[in-house]
Every structure is written in C-alpha cells, then in structure tokens.
Design a protein around this motif. Structure first.
Motif, PDB file in Angstrom:
ATOM      1  N   ASN A   1       8.184  -0.034 -16.182  1.00 50.87           N
ATOM      2  CA  ASN A   1       7.682  -1.621 -16.634  1.00 50.87           C
ATOM      3  C   ASN A   1       6.947  -1.498 -18.042  1.00 50.87           C
ATOM      4  N   ASN A   2       6.851  -2.745 -18.650  1.00 49.28           N
ATOM      5  CA  ASN A   2       5.985  -2.835 -19.857  1.00 49.28           C
ATOM      6  C   ASN A   2       6.553  -2.111 -20.861  1.00 49.28           C
ATOM      7  N   ILE A   3       7.813  -2.012 -21.142  1.00 46.17           N
ATOM      8  CA  ILE A   3       8.391  -1.214 -22.145  1.00 46.17           C
ATOM      9  C   ILE A   3       9.186  -1.879 -23.003  1.00 46.17           C
ATOM     10  N   ASN A   4       8.679  -3.216 -23.394  1.00 48.26           N
ATOM     11  CA  ASN A   4       9.392  -3.836 -24.319  1.00 48.26           C
ATOM     12  C   ASN A   4       8.859  -3.523 -25.805  1.00 48.26           C
ATOM     13  N   ASN A   5       8.954  -2.243 -26.152  1.00 52.03           N
ATOM     14  CA  ASN A   5       8.557  -1.793 -27.426  1.00 52.03           C
ATOM     15  C   ASN A   5       9.558  -1.132 -28.140  1.00 52.03           C
ATOM     16  N   LYS A   6       9.443  -0.964 -29.448  1.00 54.07           N
ATOM     17  CA  LYS A   6      10.267  -0.100 -30.110  1.00 54.07           C
ATOM     18  C   LYS A   6       9.982   1.342 -29.692  1.00 54.07           C
ATOM     19  N   LEU A   7       8.977   2.006 -29.635  1.00 50.68           N
ATOM     20  CA  LEU A   7       8.966   3.129 -29.339  1.00 50.68           C
ATOM     21  C   LEU A   7       7.838   3.096 -28.063  1.00 50.68           C
ATOM     22  N   ASN A   8       8.269   3.873 -27.155  1.00 52.62           N
ATOM     23  CA  ASN A   8       7.715   4.163 -25.758  1.00 52.62           C
ATOM     24  C   ASN A   8       7.421   5.770 -25.639  1.00 52.62           C
ATOM     25  N   VAL A   9       5.949   5.985 -25.611  1.00 47.81           N
ATOM     26  CA  VAL A   9       5.870   7.480 -25.418  1.00 47.81           C
ATOM     27  C   VAL A   9       4.925   7.873 -24.232  1.00 47.81           C
ATOM     28  N   ARG A  10       5.563   8.599 -23.452  1.00 50.21           N
ATOM     29  CA  ARG A  10       4.327   8.983 -22.176  1.00 50.21           C
ATOM     30  C   ARG A  10       3.828  10.198 -22.564  1.00 50.21           C
ATOM     31  N   GLY A  11       2.658  10.450 -22.790  1.00 49.28           N
ATOM     32  CA  GLY A  11       2.151  11.486 -23.135  1.00 49.28           C
ATOM     33  C   GLY A  11       1.230  11.363 -24.340  1.00 49.28           C
ATOM     34  N   ALA A  12       0.296  12.351 -24.686  1.00 43.73           N
ATOM     35  CA  ALA A  12      -0.535  11.875 -25.901  1.00 43.73           C
ATOM     36  C   ALA A  12      -0.082  12.200 -27.196  1.00 43.73           C
ATOM     37  N   ILE A  13      -0.378  11.419 -28.296  1.00 42.27           N
ATOM     38  CA  ILE A  13       0.183  11.545 -29.688  1.00 42.27           C
ATOM     39  C   ILE A  13      -0.730  11.827 -30.455  1.00 42.27           C
ATOM     40  N   ARG A  14      -0.292  13.032 -31.324  1.00 45.04           N
ATOM     41  CA  ARG A  14      -1.279  13.393 -32.692  1.00 45.04           C
ATOM     42  C   ARG A  14      -0.637  13.043 -33.928  1.00 45.04           C
ATOM     43  N   THR A  15      -1.510  12.502 -34.746  1.00 44.75           N
ATOM     44  CA  THR A  15      -1.120  11.993 -36.074  1.00 44.75           C
ATOM     45  C   THR A  15      -2.158  12.285 -37.109  1.00 44.75           C
ATOM     46  N   THR A  16      -1.693  12.282 -38.256  1.00 41.26           N
ATOM     47  CA  THR A  16      -2.645  12.281 -39.362  1.00 41.26           C
ATOM     48  C   THR A  16      -3.087  10.922 -39.881  1.00 41.26           C
ATOM     49  N   GLY A  17      -2.453   9.711 -39.199  1.00 39.35           N
ATOM     50  CA  GLY A  17      -2.806   8.563 -39.654  1.00 39.35           C
ATOM     51  C   GLY A  17      -1.747   7.525 -39.355  1.00 39.35           C
ATOM     52  N   LEU A  18      -2.198   6.178 -38.954  1.00 37.84           N
ATOM     53  CA  LEU A  18      -1.256   5.157 -38.538  1.00 37.84           C
ATOM     54  C   LEU A  18      -1.473   3.929 -39.438  1.00 37.84           C
ATOM     55  N   ASN A  19      -0.527   3.304 -39.913  1.00 33.16           N
ATOM     56  CA  ASN A  19      -0.579   2.457 -41.065  1.00 33.16           C
ATOM     57  C   ASN A  19      -0.332   0.966 -40.364  1.00 33.16           C
TER      58      ASN A  19
END
Length: 439
Positions: free
Chosen positions: A233-251
């Motif tokens: 449910n609640n999956i109406n997004n372009k990117l759905n990730v189940r788990g942790a995300i590591r990134t150097t930045g988000l714009n």
C-alpha cells in the motif's frame, strides 16, 4: 615433238614471269632504339610458296599460295626469319614479357573486354589498384574468396549467406561471433535473453545476465521503480525503496507547510520543508512548530509552539554543556548561557527622598531618617517590577508617584519605626502597595 616441247617451255617461262612480281620501294622504319631510318624494301608476290632469295631487312613477301603476308626480320642475327603478319606477330603480349615505357590507356568505346581460360591471373606490386563500376561489381570464386591484410568497408553490407569464423565454422543457431584476440569464434549468445515484463537484468554470480523481480522491478503500467520487497500500500511514488538509503545528497523541492518535502508515508503533513531562503521549518500536523533561520551569519531558532523539557537543559559551558544544580537559574553571559545561583536580595539604604529606577527591581530599600521622606514611583517600569520598603529611622516614608498606586485602605505611608511594605507592578504603570501602613 620437238616443236611441241619448245612451245611448252615458252609457256612455262611466261607463266613464271607473270606469277612472280617484284617491286622495290623506299620505306621509313623504326629500329629497336626508336630511331627512324629509311631503307630500301622489296615487295615480292608469288604463288609458289618459295621465299625470295637474298632478302633484306624489311622486305615484304605476299605468299599467295598460303594466303600470308610476311616481313623479313634480321633481329635474331643467328637466324633471320620471315615473320608472318597475316595471323599475329610472333613476339607480342601473348608470348613475350615486357615493360611499359610510358603511360597507356585502353578505351572500350562501349564494347566489352573479357578474359577467360586463365590458369591464374595476377596483378602484382601495384602501388594503387582501382576497380570501379557504374553498376554492380561481382567477385565470384568456386572455392572461396580470401581478403588479406586489414579491410575497411565504407558502405553498407548485405549478406545473403553465412559468416565463418577463423576456423571456417558457421556456428550454430543463436550463436554470436566473438573475438579471440587473434581471430574470431562462434560462441553461445548469453545476451539473447527474455524475462518477465518489467524485469531489470544484471550480471549474476556467474557473470551472466539474471533477474530478481522480488528485489528490483520496473512497473511499466504505473511507471515506477521498486527496490527491495514490494510494498502492498501507499506505493504511488516513482521510486519505492524498502530498506535504508545512503546518498551524498538530495536535491529536493521546497515543499509547503501542508505538504513538507520530507514527510512520512502515513502522515503526509508532518515533516520538514523550506519556508524561504536560508530557512527550515519543522512541521507537525500541518503547523510549523520550529523555525530555523539564518540571516547575516546569525542563526535563530524560533519555537512557535509549546516547549516541554523532559530532560536536562544544558548551558554553553565547554566541552559538553552543564545542566546546573538544584535551585540554579540559567543566566545570559551576553554571548552564551550559564547556570548560576540566584543572588539574595540587595539591601540599599536611603536617607532622603528617592525616585525608583529599573535597577532597583528585586531589592530591599531601607530609609533611615529622622524626618519624613518621599519615595516616588515613576511610570515606565515593567510589569512584575517589585521592591520591599522598610522604615529604619523615626522619619516616615510616603509612597507616591506618576504611576498609579493602589491600596485597599488608601494607606500610602509607613506606620512607624521598623514598619515594612511591599510594592509590585501589576499592570502597565499600575502598582499595588501592601504592608504596615497608615494614612
């Protein structure tokens, strides 16, 4: 009989005379060095097939018996010969090797030129070979065609047959031609794969393409990407990730107070957004509770809702701050904060009339005089301002001022020696006075 033989001899002589015709002429000839010379040549015609005697270079013999035209050639000095000119010249391109002494051009004039019946046909040691056709250009070989050295093709290739690798093998159906570094070889095509619609292929443990739709899947219908186990449910997004995300930045986008940029799946009006440049707003239930603003290198944190502390409140003491001790108060140092023990009331002694100031707040004023004196309360003192008043001498203290002073019994003067009173601002320029007073 004698007369008959005589006539026969005459007829035979006449026949020979008429059968043998010899003409002499001057002709220009070119020797083997290319020099033009003038020679006397003799033209002989006979039907006997017997060569003329004592011929010279260039003499011509019409041998009508054999239907041939011959010319006398002394070039082979050891054995001069009569060369036949009627058929082909004996020393020519067909039987004698030679070299071109200058450029040559052969024009076809719209005719055909065909070579046939060769055991071998070579073009060797040419600096440049051009074969050009205004139509098709066919190369055919029963056994095969070999191309040596590097070959460059600038146009398109249409292949109606098959391809062979370096081992002359055509390969099997579905195989691809691969480089072996020194040649080519047909190998199985592991790239020719199919999968479930939406599968995303990657190299597996063996290096071959594989898929794992439980962990990585493209939903073509809804145009979204799923990483990790799919949400239900609640999956109406372009990117759905189940788990942790590591990134150097988000714009990210700025968001609004009602829909923060950083929000929660089940609580979309709670999170963080950007109200303006150099600002962060923390939102709860669609209301901005905390605002952090930076202006001219000064950062201000504004609490817009109720602040409740369940833990300690630390001052700015180094290295980790100080929580203070029981009864201490948090005081400003001008540039930071510090827990301090509150001071006892300051006792200030007066002996004459006096007007209150802001710095008197919280202090105890004692009046020691043998004559009555006046304490004036001015306007402009803040609400909550308070002092204590004590008469030490025999002179009474009258409390008055520009501010309004209230007492239930309308008593505004200390009752006598050692009398005390309290004064507090309960409103803007309004003070209440209580204590040991008299009219």
């Amino acid at each position: 009989m004698i007369e008959y033989n005589k006539n026969t001899y005459i007829l035979l002589f006449a026949f020979i005379i008429f059968s043998l015709k010899i003409n002499a002429q001057r002709v220009r000839v070119i020797d083997n060095k290319g020099t033009i010379k003038i020679v006397n040549s003799t033209v002989t015609t006979n039907i006997t097939g017997i060569a003329p005697t004592n011929p010279l270079e260039g003499d011509i013999w019409f041998d009508t018996l054999n239907s041939e035209i011959k010319i006398y050639d002394t070039e082979p000095l050891s054995a001069p010969i009569w060369r036949n000119m009627s058929g082909y010249y004996t020393d020519n391109i067909y039987n004698i090797d030679g070299n071109l002494t200058s450029n040559r051009f052969v024009g076809g004039g719209g005719n055909q030129l065909r070579f046939s019946g060769f055991d071998r046909f070579d073009i060797d040691n040419a600096n440049y070979v051009l074969l050009q056709s205004n139509g098709y250009f066919d190369i055919r070989a029963t056994t095969g065609i070999n191309l040596y050295s590097d070959t460059r093709i600038t146009g398109n290739i249409s292949v109606q047959g098959g391809y062979r690798d370096s081992g002359s093998n055509y390969g099997n159906v579905g195989q691809i031609l691969s480089s072996t570094n020194t040649g080519t070889s047909w190998i199985d095509n592991t790239a020719a794969i199919t999968g479930t619609t939406g599968s995303i292929f990657f190299a597996g443990a063996t290096g071959n393409p594989t898929e794992n739709n439980d962990q990585l899947f493209w939903d073509e219908t809804n145009k979204r990407l799923q990483v990790g186990l799919a949400f239900t449910n609640n999956i109406n997004n372009k990117l759905n990730v189940r788990g942790a995300i590591r990134t150097t930045g988000l714009n990210n986008a700025d968001g609004t107070v009602g829909t923060p940029s950083y929000r929660f799946t089940t609580d979309k009006d709670t999170g963080m957004y950007k109200p303006a440049a150099d600002e962060i707003g923390l939102v709860v239930g669609g209301k901005e509770a905390i605002n952090i603003d930076e202006t001219a290198n000064n950062t201000t944190v504004t609490i817009k809702e109720t602040l409740k502390l369940d833990g300690a409140l630390l001052d700015s003491s180094l290295p980790n701050g100080n929580a203070g001790t029981l009864g201490q108060i948090l005081s400003s140092t001008g540039t930071a904060t510090k827990w301090i023990t509150p001071n006892l009331a300051m006792i200030i002694n007066k002996t004459s009339d006096y007007t209150l100031t802001l710095s008197d707040n919280g202090n105890v004023l004692t009046f020691n005089s043998t004559t009555d004196i006046t304490l004036t309360v001015p306007t402009g003192l803040p609400i909550g301002y308070n002092i204590s008043i004590y008469q030490i001498g025999t002179g009474k203290v009258t409390i008055q001022g520009g501010a309004t002073i209230l007492n239930r019994l309308s008593r505004f003067k200390t009752a006598g020696k050692d009398a005390g009173a309290g004064l507090i601002a309960t409103g803007t320029n309004i003070f209440h006075l209580t204590g040991d007073l008299k009219k």
